[in-house]
Design a protein around this motif. Sequence first.
Motif, PDB file in Angstrom:
ATOM      1  N   ASP A   2      -2.867  16.541  -1.635  1.00  0.00           N
ATOM      2  CA  ASP A   2      -3.045  15.093  -2.412  1.00  0.00           C
ATOM      3  C   ASP A   2      -2.317  14.307  -2.344  1.00  0.00           C
ATOM      4  O   ASP A   2      -2.564  12.884  -2.272  1.00  0.00           O
ATOM      5  N   GLY A   3      -0.820  14.618  -2.554  1.00  0.00           N
ATOM      6  CA  GLY A   3       0.199  13.302  -2.571  1.00  0.00           C
ATOM      7  C   GLY A   3       0.245  12.722  -1.173  1.00  0.00           C
ATOM      8  O   GLY A   3       0.497  11.444  -1.208  1.00  0.00           O
ATOM      9  N   ASP A   6      -2.594   9.399   0.108  1.00  0.00           N
ATOM     10  CA  ASP A   6      -2.482   8.398  -1.097  1.00  0.00           C
ATOM     11  C   ASP A   6      -2.134   6.975  -0.397  1.00  0.00           C
ATOM     12  O   ASP A   6      -1.515   6.761   0.829  1.00  0.00           O
ATOM     13  N   GLY A   7      -2.950   6.211  -0.866  1.00  0.00           N
ATOM     14  CA  GLY A   7      -3.022   4.700   0.185  1.00  0.00           C
ATOM     15  C   GLY A   7      -1.661   4.151   0.107  1.00  0.00           C
ATOM     16  O   GLY A   7      -1.347   3.717   1.256  1.00  0.00           O
ATOM     17  N   THR A   8      -0.834   4.100  -0.949  1.00  0.00           N
ATOM     18  CA  THR A   8       0.490   3.632  -0.624  1.00  0.00           C
ATOM     19  C   THR A   8       1.347   4.427   0.281  1.00  0.00           C
ATOM     20  O   THR A   8       1.825   3.889   1.132  1.00  0.00           O
ATOM     21  N   VAL A   9       1.119   5.741   0.174  1.00  0.00           N
ATOM     22  CA  VAL A   9       2.125   6.490   1.355  1.00  0.00           C
ATOM     23  C   VAL A   9       1.619   6.455   2.527  1.00  0.00           C
ATOM     24  O   VAL A   9       2.497   6.339   3.451  1.00  0.00           O
ATOM     25  N   GLU A 158      -3.608  -2.117  -2.452  1.00  0.00           N
ATOM     26  CA  GLU A 158      -2.820  -1.086  -3.397  1.00  0.00           C
ATOM     27  C   GLU A 158      -2.101  -1.856  -4.514  1.00  0.00           C
ATOM     28  O   GLU A 158      -2.077  -1.318  -5.475  1.00  0.00           O
ATOM     29  N   GLU A 263     -11.634   7.301  -0.655  1.00  0.00           N
ATOM     30  CA  GLU A 263     -10.317   7.038  -0.253  1.00  0.00           C
ATOM     31  C   GLU A 263      -9.647   7.971   0.773  1.00  0.00           C
ATOM     32  O   GLU A 263      -9.006   6.916   1.848  1.00  0.00           O
TER      33      GLU A 263
END
Length: 704
Positions: A2-3, A6-9, A158, A263
Amino acid sequence: MDGFVDGTVIALLSALAAVAGLVLAAYFFGVVKKADPGSDRMVELMGAVQDGARAFLRREYTWIAVFVVALTVLIFALLDYGRPWGAIAYVLGAVFSGLAGFIGMTVATMANARTAEAAKTGPQLALPLAFRGGAVMGFSVAGLSLLGLSLSYLFFVEILAVDDAFQVVTAYSLGASSIALFARIGGGIYTKAADVGADLVGKVEAGIPEDDPRNPATIADNVGDNVGDVAGMGADLFESYAGSIIAPIALAGFAFAGLEFQEPALLYPLAIAAFGMLAAMIGAFTVKTSPGASGHALAKALHRGTNTAAVLTVVLAFVLGFLFFDGIDGVDFWWGFPVAVVAGLFVGIGIGRLSEYYTSDHYKPTRRIAEASQTGAATNILGGISTGMLSVAGSVLLVVAAIGVAFAATEFGAPGIDNSGIYGVAIAAIGMLATLGVVVSTDAYGPIADNAGGIAEMAHLDPSVREVTDELDALGNTTAAVAKGFAIGSAVITALALFTAFQQAVVAAGGEIFLDISAVDVFLGLFIGAMLPFLFAALTMNAVGRAANEMIEEVRRQFATIPGLREGKEGVKPEYAKCVDISTKSALKEMGLPGSLAVLVPLAVGFLSVNALGGLLAGVLVTGFAIAIFMANAGGAWDNAKKYIEAGNYGGKGSDPHKAAVVGDTVGDPFKDTSGPAMNILIKVMTIVSLIFASAFVDLGLFG
């Protein structure tokens, strides 16, 4: 897991992959720069080509900047999200696209003399050097495109979470498309005006070899290879790459709002692009050959790079598909999404191989055109036209297969999610262009090899050097057709996804759109759209014809009025600068009207009726794709048929079949390097303009 999703990642990972691509481009730049540029005469010729290319790009970019400013003002004035974010994203796309073209042109004009010098040893040194010169362009295009897109997503979606964030990101693609459209048209007119003039007067009338220093148009011809086939092509594939990533993002932003699926659907395209960049980097290092390599072995060396990148991308697509979609609500079978990506990748390769079959002189279609040249230019031209038309059928069927497989796989994989099938079609386009870095490298390699042959001829190097560069150049015509196949195929699939996003955007803005072919406004739009690619092709080909006519008259004048020029008297030099000036002025004067059509027509129709605009986009998509494939492959086949004769077949250089083949090649030049490759940009620019201004059409249009 899940981490990771992530959009930022993901945005940061794709930005890092883009930077890695740019670092590789810098490394290859250093490799090319260290190579020996040859004699003083070769350095002098290289400098003349560099000066001409820089001067043209400076004037072309100045002209395009006026257009960019005008469209920026329009975005700012008409669109709520354009103040200021949409306008900023648009300018960012335009700047990065122009920068990629300038970088590629700079290294290509450095690599030409160095490739000619390496060709003294043989293709085992010349091919990797030319490829690395092209790789600077390839990884600059892919790196800058992905970097700009990643930063746009990171900041607008983001960090700032701006209103209508996905339309803001789409404005980045429009900026890239604006540069690509005019760079392709302007560069294409420049290069083909010089090429046609140089060939018809030099080879046919004066009976002198290609790139002979006595020919006044030869420097303009070599400059044109760089501003058209390098800078123009780079801007073209920059926007193709950006568009293929943005299309599924824009679609997901509108179609999957409020769903858990949104997402991963937004981020999967960025992840595929990031890891595809790494696969392309690995593939680039596999391109090498051995002493005494045949033409087939040279082709195999280039294919090794694209094939390696493709295999790695297949593996990565499935790994990422599992990470992103397994266990998502509404998704029954996560593997449907990577299957869609792989379908696009395989069909992109298939279109490329089909283009190779129809354009390479190793296969029957091109050899039949050469054989037809024995009975004159008319039969040569008929052979080229029919070959180009035949190639359309296979390409259309392949694209239909890609769309069908991608749609079915994702509909089956996510039956509980509306529009999952269209999303699958959108990510198929990413599959086609995921390995863009190495694809552009093999394309940009061609103009470098062509210029190397010109420098070898003008510097009076041993004929064996020209034999090596001619073999590399013939292969370059084929790799160019392959890259055009990727760009055109992805344009169709990307445009279909953007078309669906346009429909969603109209509804989101409170409007209604019913694309029923029995409705009069849709039917009228369909016919106008079907007509536009023909009008666009006619305008660009007429522009080449007018510029070439002026070039021919200038070359004839110099041969007639400069004593000793035609005979090659020592110390007598042609007035190269006058021919360069003709190409420059003609390109800048002629590119405005056809380029403006792509923006003004959808705006005009959209403010009248969004239904008519929907019909127009459908018409442009279908006829534009067919014409683009036809022109690209016919032009490549004519060119290589000429080279097949020049290699000693059917009488060789100077024979009547050779003269007929030169005429066919001059017809094919604007087909493959001006009108044809600009067609896929026309398709996407019109679709992106429609998507971006959808809310304005609803709010301000006469009939919503």
